[in-house]
Design an enzyme around this catalytic site. Structure first.
Site, PDB file in Angstrom:
ATOM      1  N   VAL A  26       0.843  -1.201   0.000  1.00  0.00           N
ATOM      2  CA  VAL A  26       0.000   0.000   0.000  1.00  0.00           C
ATOM      3  C   VAL A  26       0.871   1.242   0.000  1.00  0.00           C
ATOM      4  O   VAL A  26       0.650   2.191  -0.777  1.00  0.00           O
ATOM      5  CB  VAL A  26      -0.952  -0.001   1.219  1.00  0.00           C
ATOM      6  CG1 VAL A  26      -1.716   1.322   1.297  1.00  0.00           C
ATOM      7  CG2 VAL A  26      -1.923  -1.160   1.131  1.00  0.00           C
ATOM      8  N   PRO A 177       4.057   2.103 -34.779  1.00  0.00           N
ATOM      9  CA  PRO A 177       4.351   1.172 -35.873  1.00  0.00           C
ATOM     10  C   PRO A 177       3.194   0.844 -36.800  1.00  0.00           C
ATOM     11  O   PRO A 177       3.398   0.211 -37.823  1.00  0.00           O
ATOM     12  CB  PRO A 177       4.806  -0.081 -35.119  1.00  0.00           C
ATOM     13  CG  PRO A 177       4.083  -0.017 -33.816  1.00  0.00           C
ATOM     14  CD  PRO A 177       4.035   1.444 -33.468  1.00  0.00           C
ATOM     15  N   ASP A 200       1.630  10.703 -43.117  1.00  0.00           N
ATOM     16  CA  ASP A 200       2.457   9.817 -43.922  1.00  0.00           C
ATOM     17  C   ASP A 200       1.688   8.556 -44.296  1.00  0.00           C
ATOM     18  O   ASP A 200       0.746   8.162 -43.602  1.00  0.00           O
ATOM     19  CB  ASP A 200       3.707   9.392 -43.129  1.00  0.00           C
ATOM     20  CG  ASP A 200       4.855  10.379 -43.303  1.00  0.00           C
ATOM     21  OD1 ASP A 200       4.759  11.242 -44.185  1.00  0.00           O
ATOM     22  OD2 ASP A 200       5.838  10.278 -42.537  1.00  0.00           O
ATOM     23  N   LYS A 222       0.950  12.471 -51.498  1.00  0.00           N
ATOM     24  CA  LYS A 222       0.363  13.016 -52.719  1.00  0.00           C
ATOM     25  C   LYS A 222       0.596  14.509 -52.881  1.00  0.00           C
ATOM     26  O   LYS A 222       0.023  15.138 -53.769  1.00  0.00           O
ATOM     27  CB  LYS A 222      -1.139  12.711 -52.733  1.00  0.00           C
ATOM     28  CG  LYS A 222      -1.449  11.222 -52.816  1.00  0.00           C
ATOM     29  CD  LYS A 222      -2.943  10.950 -52.886  1.00  0.00           C
ATOM     30  CE  LYS A 222      -3.223   9.453 -52.980  1.00  0.00           C
ATOM     31  NZ  LYS A 222      -4.680   9.158 -53.017  1.00  0.00           N
ATOM     32  N   GLY A 253       4.786   7.762 -39.166  1.00  0.00           N
ATOM     33  CA  GLY A 253       4.889   6.414 -38.655  1.00  0.00           C
ATOM     34  C   GLY A 253       6.081   6.299 -37.729  1.00  0.00           C
ATOM     35  O   GLY A 253       7.070   7.013 -37.879  1.00  0.00           O
ATOM     36  N   GLY A 254       5.999   5.401 -36.756  1.00  0.00           N
ATOM     37  CA  GLY A 254       7.121   5.196 -35.845  1.00  0.00           C
ATOM     38  C   GLY A 254       7.417   6.418 -35.017  1.00  0.00           C
ATOM     39  O   GLY A 254       6.529   7.030 -34.428  1.00  0.00           O
ATOM     40  N   ASP A 255       8.687   6.802 -34.987  1.00  0.00           N
ATOM     41  CA  ASP A 255       9.137   7.985 -34.261  1.00  0.00           C
ATOM     42  C   ASP A 255       9.627   9.028 -35.264  1.00  0.00           C
ATOM     43  O   ASP A 255      10.276   8.671 -36.256  1.00  0.00           O
ATOM     44  CB  ASP A 255      10.279   7.601 -33.313  1.00  0.00           C
ATOM     45  CG  ASP A 255      10.766   8.780 -32.497  1.00  0.00           C
ATOM     46  OD1 ASP A 255      10.265   8.974 -31.377  1.00  0.00           O
ATOM     47  OD2 ASP A 255      11.641   9.535 -32.991  1.00  0.00           O
ATOM     48  N   MET A 337      13.654  -0.352 -44.139  1.00  0.00           N
ATOM     49  CA  MET A 337      13.650   0.050 -45.553  1.00  0.00           C
ATOM     50  C   MET A 337      14.644  -0.752 -46.377  1.00  0.00           C
ATOM     51  O   MET A 337      15.280  -0.235 -47.296  1.00  0.00           O
ATOM     52  CB  MET A 337      13.957   1.555 -45.677  1.00  0.00           C
ATOM     53  CG  MET A 337      12.967   2.441 -44.954  1.00  0.00           C
ATOM     54  SD  MET A 337      13.387   4.207 -45.019  1.00  0.00           S
ATOM     55  CE  MET A 337      14.804   4.263 -43.917  1.00  0.00           C
ATOM     56  N   GLY A 366       4.040  -4.916 -39.574  1.00  0.00           N
ATOM     57  CA  GLY A 366       4.071  -5.229 -38.153  1.00  0.00           C
ATOM     58  C   GLY A 366       3.053  -4.483 -37.321  1.00  0.00           C
ATOM     59  O   GLY A 366       2.793  -3.301 -37.549  1.00  0.00           O
TER      60      GLY A 366
END
Length: 410
Positions: A26, A177, A200, A222, A253-255, A337, A366
């Site tokens: 506690v 990810p 992205d 685009k 995406g990602g970091d 990549m 992933g």
């Protein structure tokens, strides 16, 4: 007579004496909040958990290693009574009553003069939940309500549109990810507050469906001007919308700073005098292997891991990667990549001393519903990628950690 509800209040304990009796689980849960509140915490207990002992060793609390004794609550503003001795708890509670010290009883809430609410925090707001009916005095009930309220505040769903905070500028948000649940709490909240989102292709696309209709969503893939002008065009779009007084989120995406060109965008914004907030994201370099059951480090197997970009082949004069040195390392190699270059990468690693039998795993898409894992070795990975039709995005893991997990068979 009906029971009266507790009166909610926020205690300001900075510099004020707080006594905690008992150094068990506690206390371990409650002490960090008391320390964060700036309280002068005095622990009285013959023993303590390792975590509580570490707080004492760090000087965050004062610890008297003995049982409770009459007079321990003298001068206290607040007390947490949480020993395993029922008689000591009763005596301490009685002392608190005589001296008008608010006391929490971990063993008997009905005998306490104060209750600890289920608390949570979101951007300067503290949410505290107390039950007003004994029938619902279940910690799980109050914790569930707290979690629902805090989550609503964090993702913006509990705040009316006209009350939403809007800070003009740009937030570079790492979306994680791919699984939308793996974006950070702060990233999700900033998305809920955005006027413009420049996303992205590899960002968590499912989150875009949750945005209000008025939010302008721009697909960064685009933006015109051609591939060599793409980054400059993205920078210009960020600056243009921010200068219009809009709250802009650059969803990556990602970091943002792991092969995400985040610093290029931050530099462009700084040169334009635009406020920029960087929100780190869960990098696919660790999370995607983990989602496929591969630890990038493992005791007795790998004590380090190295992350490299494979978008440029080892024999390309533009490559900045020291492949000969990487081949000599005994740890894990994570390649991003690199799907279309993996054959040449494998040849370079073997040529510089890596065993052709070194395990390799390719994890495609992933953390998403389309995730799949394909295993090979450095000797077979080039033909395996073709035969199994592995496509980007995929994270490639090279090393013995590939064989550690329950599915690690080559």
């Amino acid at each position: 007579m009906a029971e009266h509800p507790a009166y909610p209040v926020g205690l300001r304990l900075t510099g004020r004496r707080v006594v905690v009796l008992g150094g068990g689980q506690v206390a371990q849960r409650r002490l960090p909040a008391l320390i964060a509140a700036g309280a002068d915490v005095h622990l009285v207990s013959p023993e303590a958990t390792p975590s509580v002992e570490a707080m004492a060793d760090a000087g965050e609390i004062a610890w008297e290693r003995r049982p409770y004794a009459e007079g321990d609550l003298a001068g206290a503003w607040y007390a947490l009574i949480a020993t395993s001795d029922a008689e000591a708890n009763h005596a301490a509670s009685a002392e608190g009553e005589r001296n008008r010290v608010w006391c929490v009883r971990a063993d008997d809430a009905d005998q306490a003069t104060a209750w600890t609410p289920a608390t949570g925090h979101s951007e300067g707001v503290t949410v505290a939940v107390l039950t007003t009916d004994a029938r619902y005095r279940d910690p799980r009930h109050t914790a569930a309500i707290r979690d629902a309220v805090v989550e609503g505040l964090r993702d913006g769903t509990l705040v009316a549109p006209h009350q939403r905070s809007r800070t003009p500028g740009v937030a570079l948000v790492g979306g994680g990810p791919g699984d939308p649940d793996l974006i950070t709490v702060r990233g999700r909240r900033l998305l809920a507050e955005a006027d413009v989102v420049i996303a992205d292709r590899l960002g968590p696309r499912d989150l875009l469906a949750e945005l209000p209709p008025h939010v302008e969503v721009i697909d960064a893939a685009k933006i015109p001007y051609g591939r060599f002008m793409a980054q400059e065009a993205i920078n210009n779009a960020l600056i243009e919308h921010a200068k219009q007084g809009k709250a802009v989120v650059r969803l990556k995406g990602g970091d943002p700073f792991v092969f995400g060109r985040g610093m290029e965008e931050a530099q462009a914004l700084a040169e334009a005098g635009i406020a920029c907030t960087v929100v780190p994201g869960i990098s696919s370099t660790i999370s995607v292997p983990g989602a496929a059951g591969i630890p990038v480090t493992h005791r007795g197997v790998a004590h380090e891991f190295t992350v490299v970009s494979g978008h440029v082949a080892p024999d390309d004069e533009r490559s900045l990667v020291d492949w000969p040195s990487l081949a000599k390392l005994t740890g894990t190699l994570v390649i991003l990549m690199g799907v279309d270059k993996i054959g040449r990468i494998a040849e370079a690693l073997v040529a510089h001393g890596k065993s052709p039998d070194t395990p390799v795993a390719l994890v495609q898409e992933g953390t998403t519903a389309a995730q799949r894992r394909v295993d090979a070795t450095l000797a077979t990975v080039a033909e395996t990628v073709v035969a199994r039709e592995v496509r980007p995005p995929a994270v490639i893991v090279v090393g013995e950690v590939v064989t550690v997990g329950p599915h690690g068979t080559v």
